[in-house]
Every structure is written in structure tokens, then in C-alpha cells.
Design a protein around this motif. Structure first.
Motif, mmCIF file in Angstrom:
data_model
loop_
_atom_site.group_PDB
_atom_site.id
_atom_site.type_symbol
_atom_site.label_atom_id
_atom_site.label_comp_id
_atom_site.label_asym_id
_atom_site.label_seq_id
_atom_site.Cartn_x
_atom_site.Cartn_y
_atom_site.Cartn_z
ATOM 1 N N ARG B 254 0.850 -1.201 0.000
ATOM 2 C CA ARG B 254 0.000 0.000 0.000
ATOM 3 C C ARG B 254 0.879 1.242 0.000
ATOM 4 O O ARG B 254 1.866 1.304 0.737
ATOM 5 N N ILE B 256 0.806 5.203 0.815
ATOM 6 C CA ILE B 256 -0.069 6.153 1.510
ATOM 7 C C ILE B 256 0.620 7.511 1.626
ATOM 8 O O ILE B 256 1.686 7.643 2.230
ATOM 9 N N HIS B 320 -3.527 8.555 -7.583
ATOM 10 C CA HIS B 320 -4.778 8.701 -6.832
ATOM 11 C C HIS B 320 -5.966 8.210 -7.657
ATOM 12 O O HIS B 320 -6.772 7.391 -7.195
ATOM 13 N N GLY B 323 -6.168 4.601 -8.104
ATOM 14 C CA GLY B 323 -6.314 3.865 -6.857
ATOM 15 C C GLY B 323 -5.023 3.185 -6.405
ATOM 16 O O GLY B 323 -5.009 2.486 -5.392
ATOM 17 N N ARG B 324 -3.916 3.402 -7.125
ATOM 18 C CA ARG B 324 -2.677 2.740 -6.726
ATOM 19 C C ARG B 324 -2.136 3.320 -5.408
ATOM 20 O O ARG B 324 -1.524 2.606 -4.630
ATOM 21 N N GLU B 326 -3.056 5.880 -1.874
ATOM 22 C CA GLU B 326 -4.133 6.518 -1.101
ATOM 23 C C GLU B 326 -3.580 7.815 -0.528
ATOM 24 O O GLU B 326 -2.411 7.880 -0.172
ATOM 25 N N TYR B 327 -4.433 8.801 -0.390
ATOM 26 C CA TYR B 327 -3.995 10.080 0.181
ATOM 27 C C TYR B 327 -4.912 10.426 1.342
ATOM 28 O O TYR B 327 -6.132 10.399 1.198
ATOM 29 N N VAL B 328 -4.305 10.700 2.498
ATOM 30 C CA VAL B 328 -5.093 10.940 3.703
ATOM 31 C C VAL B 328 -4.691 12.276 4.317
ATOM 32 O O VAL B 328 -3.534 12.676 4.244
#
Lengths: 256, 399
Positions: B254, B256, B320, B323-324, B326-328
Motif C-alpha cells: 500500500r 499512503i 490517486h 487507486g494505486r 491513497e492520500y489521507v
């Protein structure tokens, strides 16, 4: 022949720029009419953008003043609508791509067509990216004006061949704003352009005095003046008509 | 390595070269030079030597045992970019670009800076290569990071406080672009992040990708397997892009990115571009930006001057959308708490930027398995932030 070509039909063209909404929308309408009366052949109306990276400090500040006053893309179209009730002077909008992108290309150019906007100048839309708006602008009969810079060299022919309306010849390196001297080989640039197209050439960036205008008009089909006009508006606020009239008349007289 | 770039300078629909004609030939020249030198053995060898002998690479991949035990879940490794010369990942890109500039015959480097880390790195490279250097920094940032201004001056750079617009990072970028358009012959704009017109997002990514090249090899050596997640903070996104790049093909990892939410994504005082922004065209690229409905770029806010930017690099926008990655969002409060947590738990004072990534690790590590691994990129050291954190906690300390 598009309306922009008409601007070059009566000798050398004087092209004036001002920022919409500086200081108010009503003033912009009046100033456009006054500038036309003084002899301007084409008027560029700036849609203010928050981060005008190709502008010098004078137009940067005018843009921020206009945005603070609440000017929007829609507000600029309303200014055009008012002007068109009284005048058929050729008009071009000048802005950055993001406000156009957000209005929606289809909606933007269709609005231009219905209000009688003849062209658009977008400094952050170079030849490589013109596909972004080219097709839709053409469909609504709006010329996307090409810019050619002192650094363009072998790109001059490439750009000039496909140019519409008029060619904006950038006189100097850097950003817009008054300069005491223009040192670029403008004559050489214009000759290169004329080798491939008969689209008229107008020179902009740094021109403020009648002497400079006369010299530059000697090389090309017209001159563009922005910062010097915006400065007059900055200085005189809502009462700039008289000075604008005097200044534009003197510039037009110098290039006749 | 699969290339996200689908056509020249485009990551999906993002990227491009939305820049005044005055700069176009220079960008083409830069692209051609880079295409040549990226495959040139001597260039790569020289850069490798600079990385090893000058910047102190490879940077450590450190097992944060106390933090791991405390959070009670995934094993946490820190990629210590804070230990590089000049104290952040910025030096990776700057050494690459300065070397490229030298090969191109340039004698002058200009750059924007937010927190001052990129400015310090650029001034350092200019000193090393004997080049002139001018740094553009938002006036507000010169006040927030006064020590870094003096540091750049010590290194021989001239620092211009930028007084236009919001007087922060985006305005510094505007002003550096204006300066470059006025003088290209002897000057390279050393762009500090994976943003701006092509070829910058590609060049900066390539020079920063040393982070994930090392980290991937290091974790395989230490653990014999890949991490479950790589976490990094994102402003423009250069340290994150560097930390993600060599893991993109490893679909089980993942990726992030932690954006600066400032006072929160439901307030106007935020810089979280993916969380609150929309697609637009600015600073030479099509990507996500914080902006209003008319396309006017929004003033952004974060306690971290380095993440206080209204856009994100085009390759991140693409990662983004697909979907490769994730940005939070991570708020000021969370980042400051993480900054203090790192100091107390691991004895590491990290940059407030990097603390955004730590804060997210604090949220997710506990719910992960003990055989999961998280690599978090410590993009920089926090000396520059100490006074500001003290003030945030009500202690009136000035540098």
C-alpha cells in the motif's frame, strides 16, 4: 475575415489592454468605450487570475484588486455584453487557462461567440498544449492568439504557420511591464514570421512611450500596450477617462 | 520499471507543459539534455559518488522498535532521509539537477523554497559546484524560517523575500518562474518537487527514486519480504514520489501519502489538495489544486511551510485516480503530537512535514498484524521546527 483582422485594416493597429473590474465593472465598460474613441483598434480585456505568472507587478496588482472587488469570469462576460450594446470594436479576452478550464471550454467559447468576443490570449497555453482548446474555439469562431518570444527561434515558423487572428510578438524576456529599452531583434523575428504567414503581427511587453510605439510599429502591424494603461487606471481610479483618452490618442497618433 | 507516463509528459490526463512560450525552448533543451544524461554512464557515476561521498547515502533504514511495541501492531521502519547532508531528502534532487545544470553549461541556479529545506539544499549544491544561486521564498516563510534564510546566505545564496499574493510557497514558485523567463541562457530553475511543467515531475521523481530503490533492497535484506505499506508526507510530493516509485509495481504494497490538513479539511485553513481540491491547470501542469469554483487558486494553510502548497504533482494525481496510492489528511494538531511522540519514543526530532506521516502511522499500525511491515519516510530533520512547535505549545521561544 475575422473581426480581429479588421483591427489591422486601418494602418498600424493600436491594441490596448486593461484588467476587467479594476477598479469596478462600470469603470471597465466606460474605459473600453473611451479607449476605442481615442483610436484603439482592438481591446484586450484581462480576466483576472490569482497567480498571473507571466505578468509584472503592475498587472499582478490590478488582477488582485479586481478579484478583491469580486470580479469573476461571468462578470467579465457581463462587461462585454454592456460594451457590445454601444460598440463593435474588436475584442479579445486575455487570461490564464485555469479560469477558462473551470468555466468549461464549451460554455466559455460559446459565450464568447454569442457576445461577440473575437479572440482569446492565454499566456500559459503554448503551441504544444493548444489542442486543449483549439477545436472548440474554432467551432465557435474564436481565434486563439499565438505568442512568439525572443527565445522561440526555430519554433517561430512552426507557431506562425498555424497562427489565427494575430500573432503576439513578445518583445522581451521576462514578464509584462514598462521597459526603458527593448533590445530584442524584433525585425528579424517578424521577418521570420512573414516568411510563412500573412497573419498580422503585433508587438507587446514593455512598450509605454509614443517613441517606442513608433519604432515597434515600424517593424510590425501593430503594438500592444498593457501595463502603461493599467498604471494610469491605478493612479486615477474611477476617474481615468480623460488621461486614458489623452494617452491612447497620443500612442495611436505616433504609429499612424 | 513500468512507466506511468503514458505519452510525453502525461500521467494519464495529468501533467503537460502549460507554460509561457518564452520558456518552451528551454524546457525542450532541458528534456533533451536529461534524456541524454540519464543514460550516460559518467553522469550516473558522478551522481552516485556525490550521493555516497557528499550526501551520506545510502540513508539508514532503521527499525523503530519502541514505536512498534508501543503501537502494538505492524513492525515500523524509518527511512532516515533526515540524516542526509543538509537534513532532508531535498539534496537528492538538487545534486542531480545541479550536476545536470553543470553538464548543460549553466552557471546559475535559482529555486523556490517553502520551509527553506530546498533552498538550503540548492544553495549547498551551488556552493559545491561554484555556481551563482538565488532563492525565492515567500515573505511569510522567511519570517517562519528565519534561521534557514541566514543558512542560505552563509552558503553564498541571495534570498529574495516574495511579497506578492499570499507570500508563501506558491508565490515563491510564481516569482521563480518569472525570474527564469527573464534569464534562461545561463540559468537552471532547480524545481524542488515533482511538479511544474514536463520534464520536471519526471526529473525530480527519478532523482528522488533513490529513496525507494534503497529502501526496497534494505527491507528485503533485513526482513526477506516487502512492506505492507509505505507512508510519506505530501505537499508537491517529491519525498513521497521518491519513497513510492520502486514499489509501484509491487501491488501488495500500500502506498499512503499524508497531506497537510491544517486546521481540518472542513475548514478553509487547509492544504490537503486531494481531500479538498479539484482538477485544474496551474504552475505548468494539469493536476489537483485547492481552488475556488472560478479556478482562482486558494490561499492554503498548514503549520508546515514545506507542505503549504495548493497543488500536488501530476503523477500523484494519476496514482490517486487509478487507486494505486491513497492520500489521507493529517491535521496540525495530529502532526505536532506525532512530532513530540517521535522525539520522546525514538529520540528523533523529525521535520514537522515528516511528522504528518508519523501521525498516520500512529493511526494504522495498531490495527495491523505483527508480521506486517510499515516503512515511513522521515523526509527531514526537525531542528528548523523546534521554535515553532514551542510557540504552538505556548512557549514564547524565538530562533
Amino acid at each position: 475575415m475575422s473581426k480581429i483582422r479588421e483591427a489591422f485594416a486601418n494602418g498600424k493597429a493600436f491594441i490596448a489592454f486593461l484588467t476587467a473590474g479594476d477598479p469596478t465593472a462600470e469603470c471597465t465598460v466606460n474605459y473600453i468605450l473611451e479607449i476605442e474613441k481615442a483610436g484603439a483598434d482592438l481591446i484586450e480585456i484581462g480576466i483576472p487570475f490569482s497567480d498571473p505568472t507571466a505578468e509584472g507587478v503592475v498587472i499582478q496588482e490590478a488582477s488582485l484588486r479586481a478579484l478583491k472587488g469580486g470580479m469573476t469570469t461571468e462578470g467579465v462576460f457581463q462587461i462585454v455584453e454592456e460594451v457590445r450594446k454601444k460598440s463593435q470594436v474588436p475584442l479579445a479576452l486575455m487570461t490564464y487557462l485555469n479560469p477558462v478550464f473551470h468555466y468549461g471550454y464549451e460554455a466559455f467559447f460559446s459565450r464568447c461567440q454569442s457576445l461577440g468576443v473575437d479572440g482569446i490570449i492565454v499566456p500559459d497555453l503554448p503551441f504544444e498544449e493548444k489542442g486543449e482548446v483549439e477545436e472548440v474555439a474554432a467551432r465557435f469562431g474564436v481565434d486563439v492568439v499565438s505568442l512568439i518570444a525572443p527565445t522561440s527561434k526555430e519554433r517561430i515558423r512552426l507557431i506562425a504557420k498555424e497562427a489565427k487572428g494575430f500573432i503576439y510578438v513578445v518583445s522581451s524576456m521576462g514578464v509584462t511591464g514598462v521597459r526603458s529599452k527593448i533590445t530584442t531583434d524584433i525585425d528579424g523575428m517578424v521577418k521570420e514570421i512573414r516568411a510563412v504567414t500573412d497573419t498580422p503581427c503585433a508587438i507587446g511587453f514593455g512598450i509605454s512611450t509614443p517613441e517606442q510605439a513608433a519604432e515597434m510599429a515600424g517593424y510590425a502591424d501593430g503594438v500592444i500596450v498593457g501595463s502603461a494603461i493599467v498604471k494610469l487606471i491605478e493612479k486615477n481610479g474611477a476617474n481615468a477617462e480623460e488621461e486614458l483618452y489623452r494617452y491612447v490618442s497620443s500612442m495611436k497618433a505616433a504609429i499612424k | 520499471m513500468k512507466e506511468n507516463m503514458i505519452s510525453r509528459g502525461r500521467y494519464g490526463n495529468y501533467g503537460g507543459q502549460y507554460i509561457p512560450e518564452t520558456l518552451m525552448n528551454e524546457l525542450i533543451h532541458l528534456e533533451e539534455s536529461y534524456e541524454f544524461y540519464r543514460k550516460d554512464k559518467d553522469f550516473l557515476k558522478e551522481l552516485d559518488t556525490l550521493f555516497k561521498e557528499y550526501a551520506g547515502r545510502p540513508s539508514l533504514l532503521y527499525y523503530a522498535e519502541k514505536m512498534t511495541k508501543d503501537l502494538g501492531g505492524a513492525k515500523i521502519y524509518l527511512k532516515r532521509e533526515d540524516l542526509n547532508h543538509t537534513g532532508s531528502h531535498k539534496i537528492n534532487n538538487v545534486l542531480g539537477q545541479a550536476l545536470l545544470a553543470k553538464k548543460m553549461g549553466k552557471t546559475r541556479l535559482i529555486a523556490e523554497t517553502g520551509a527553506g529545506q530546498h533552498g538550503v539544499a540548492t544553495a549547498t549544491a551551488a556552493a559545491l559546484f561554484g555556481m551563482e544561486c538565488e532563492i525565492f521564498m515567500g515573505e511569510e516563510d522567511t519570517e517562519r524560517q528565519a534561521l534557514n534564510v541566514y543558512r542560505m546566505e552563509l552558503l553564498g545564496a541571495k534570498v529574495h523575500p516574495v511579497k506578492s499574493g499570499t507570500r508563501t510557497l506558491k508565490d515563491a514558485v510564481n516569482e521563480t518562474m518569472r525570474e527564469w523567463a527573464s534569464r534562461v541562457d545561463d540559468t537552471l530553475y532547480v524545481l524542488g518537487s515533482v511538479m511544474g511543467p514536463h520534464p520536471f515531475p519526471m526529473i525530480v521523481r527519478d532523482f528522488q527514486s533513490v529513496i525507494s530503490r534503497e529502501a526496497r533492497a534494505q527491507i528485503l535484506e533485513k526482513e526477506g519480504k516487502l512492506p505492507s505499506a509505505v507512508v510519506a508526507c505530501v505537499g508537491g510530493g517529491s519525498n513521497a514520489m521518491g519513497a513510492f516509485y520502486n514499489f509501484i509495481e509491487d501491488k501488495e504494497v500500500r502506498l499512503i501519502g499524508c497531506e497537510a490538513a491544517g486546521k481540518g479539511v472542513d475548514t478553509a485553513l487547509t492544504a490537503a489538495t486531494i481531500a479538498t481540491g479539484s482538477v485544474g491547470i496551474f504552475h505548468g501542469m494539469k493536476s489537483y489544486f485547492c481552488q475556488d469554483e472560478f479556478g482562482q487558486i486558494a490561499p492554503v494553510y498548514s503549520i508546515s511551510a514545506g507542505l503549504d502548497y495548493p497543488g500536488i504533482g501530476p503523477e500523484h494525481a494519476y496514482l490517486h485516480d487509478t487507486g494505486r496510492a491513497e492520500y489521507v489528511p493529517v491535521t496540525d494538531d495530529e502532526a505536532v503530537a506525532a512530532f513530540e511522540y517521535m522525539a520522546r519514543t525514538e529520540g528523533i526530532i523529525c521535520a514537522i512535514e515528516s511528522a504528518h506521516a508519523i501521525a498516520h502511522v500512529q493511526k494504522i499500525a495498531g490495527s495491523m498484524d505483527r508480521d506486517d511491515i510499515i516503512i515511513v519516510n522521515i523526509s527531514g530533520r526537525g531542528d528548523k521546527d523546534v521554535a515553532a512547535i514551542a510557540r504552538y505549545r505556548g512557549r514564547d521561544i524565538h530562533e
